[in-house]
Design a protein around this motif. Structure first.
Motif, PDB file in Angstrom:
ATOM      1  N   MET A 143      -4.329   5.943   1.511  1.00  0.00           N
ATOM      2  CA  MET A 143      -2.831   5.740   1.040  1.00  0.00           C
ATOM      3  C   MET A 143      -3.533   4.408  -0.519  1.00  0.00           C
ATOM      4  N   THR A 144      -2.874   4.413  -1.783  1.00  0.00           N
ATOM      5  CA  THR A 144      -2.616   3.350  -2.692  1.00  0.00           C
ATOM      6  C   THR A 144      -1.719   2.385  -2.777  1.00  0.00           C
ATOM      7  N   SER A 145      -2.222   1.746  -3.685  1.00  0.00           N
ATOM      8  CA  SER A 145      -1.279   0.190  -3.088  1.00  0.00           C
ATOM      9  C   SER A 145      -1.395  -0.360  -4.626  1.00  0.00           C
ATOM     10  N   ILE A 146      -0.246  -1.578  -5.074  1.00  0.00           N
ATOM     11  CA  ILE A 146      -0.381  -1.898  -6.098  1.00  0.00           C
ATOM     12  C   ILE A 146       1.068  -3.336  -6.228  1.00  0.00           C
ATOM     13  N   ALA A 147       0.029  -4.153  -6.501  1.00  0.00           N
ATOM     14  CA  ALA A 147       0.504  -5.629  -6.360  1.00  0.00           C
ATOM     15  C   ALA A 147       0.963  -6.331  -7.612  1.00  0.00           C
ATOM     16  N   ILE A 148       2.244  -6.376  -7.687  1.00  0.00           N
ATOM     17  CA  ILE A 148       2.614  -6.530  -8.374  1.00  0.00           C
ATOM     18  C   ILE A 148       2.483  -8.238  -8.940  1.00  0.00           C
ATOM     19  N   ILE A 149       2.157  -9.294  -9.339  1.00  0.00           N
ATOM     20  CA  ILE A 149       2.598 -10.403  -9.650  1.00  0.00           C
ATOM     21  C   ILE A 149       3.685 -10.417 -10.638  1.00  0.00           C
ATOM     22  N   GLY A 150       4.138 -11.593 -10.767  1.00  0.00           N
ATOM     23  CA  GLY A 150       5.343 -12.031 -11.815  1.00  0.00           C
ATOM     24  C   GLY A 150       6.719 -11.095 -11.233  1.00  0.00           C
ATOM     25  N   VAL A 167       3.949  -0.770  -2.566  1.00  0.00           N
ATOM     26  CA  VAL A 167       3.980  -1.886  -3.879  1.00  0.00           C
ATOM     27  C   VAL A 167       4.166  -3.357  -2.713  1.00  0.00           C
ATOM     28  N   ALA A 168       3.230  -3.860  -3.466  1.00  0.00           N
ATOM     29  CA  ALA A 168       3.624  -5.651  -2.959  1.00  0.00           C
ATOM     30  C   ALA A 168       3.678  -6.404  -4.146  1.00  0.00           C
ATOM     31  N   ALA A 185      -2.024  -8.643   1.410  1.00  0.00           N
ATOM     32  CA  ALA A 185      -1.014  -7.359   0.726  1.00  0.00           C
ATOM     33  C   ALA A 185      -2.050  -6.768   0.700  1.00  0.00           C
ATOM     34  N   ALA A 186      -2.940  -7.149   0.460  1.00  0.00           N
ATOM     35  CA  ALA A 186      -4.306  -5.699   1.265  1.00  0.00           C
ATOM     36  C   ALA A 186      -4.673  -5.386   2.681  1.00  0.00           C
ATOM     37  N   ALA A 187      -4.551  -6.375   3.729  1.00  0.00           N
ATOM     38  CA  ALA A 187      -4.653  -5.778   5.033  1.00  0.00           C
ATOM     39  C   ALA A 187      -3.099  -5.119   5.151  1.00  0.00           C
ATOM     40  N   LYS A 188      -2.230  -5.580   5.054  1.00  0.00           N
ATOM     41  CA  LYS A 188      -0.874  -4.680   4.844  1.00  0.00           C
ATOM     42  C   LYS A 188      -1.133  -2.865   4.640  1.00  0.00           C
TER      43      LYS A 188
END
Length: 225
Positions: free
Chosen positions: A1-8, A28-29, A72-75
């Motif tokens: 599974m891959t994820s991206i965290a978008i800040i702002g 997506v976080a 977010a990393a935990a989820k």
């Protein structure tokens, strides 16, 4: 599974980046201050079949920002891509020319741009190092490269962030982790200044995918028309 965290994360570039990565199967976080606005974005993405979750946090609150990324990393089982692009609130962000600038004018922008980026990076980089892979992307206006007097204090902080990112790119060479700066030399959505080049966020967001996939040797890309 891959994820991206978008800040702002917001309804312009943040949403476009979320769609670009989400359409490739990324979770997506979304991280910003306003829970209600984040929930609206989550709803839009869900309607398009993209799994997104809101993690409200203010980048000026370093503990809250770190906690949001940890949650977010935990989820999602980790953060594979970090994208940092918070924008100051129009009407409340003080803009000063170089001659008018006082230390406090730059200090706020340094806290917002550079220190927030450092905090976010420290929250995700150890796991990326352990995995031997990851992508760290940071966005500023092109004033970080070619400054303009009207926003002298903002440009100074953005230039500090750009310098730090390019140096981080050098440090991470050979680790499997990509760090890069994106400089945007256009207005997004509506012109900030009459006559200034303007484009839609969907025209810019593919740059981030390219940096994550095929342009991992690049320390910087500048988008202009």
């Amino acid at each position: 599974m891959t994820s991206i965290a978008i800040i702002g994360a917001g309804p312009q570039l943040g949403l476009a980046i979320a769609r670009t990565f989400g359409s490739q199967g990324f979770d997506v976080a979304l991280i910003s201050r306003n829970r209600e606005k984040l929930d609206t974005l989550v709803g839009k993405l869900a309607a398009e079949g993209i799994d997104a979750t809101a993690f409200p946090a203010d980048v000026l609150d370093r503990d809250a920002l770190s906690k949001a990324l940890q949650d977010a990393a935990a989820k999602f089982g980790g953060i594979d891509v970090l994208e940092y692009s918070p924008v100051g609130t129009l009407g409340t962000t003080v803009l000063t020319t170089p001659a008018e600038t006082e230390p406090a004018h730059v200090q706020h922008e340094i806290e917002f741009q550079l220190y927030g980026a450092i905090t976010a990076t420290r929250a995700v980089l150890p796991a990326m190092r352990q995995a031997g892979s990851g992508t760290l992307l940071y966005t500023t206006g092109a004033g970080s490269i070619d400054p303009v007097p009207q926003v002298g204090n903002v440009n100074a902080a953005a230039a500090a962030l750009r310098n730090w990112v390019i140096n981080l790119h050098k440090e991470l060479d050979g680790t499997g982790i990509q760090a890069a700066h994106v400089g945007i030399d256009v207005s997004i959505g509506i012109p900030a200044v009459p006559g200034f080049p303007t484009t839609q966020p969907e025209e810019i967001s593919p740059i981030y995918w390219d940096l994550h996939t095929t342009k991992r040797d690049r320390a910087e890309i500048v988008f202009s028309l």
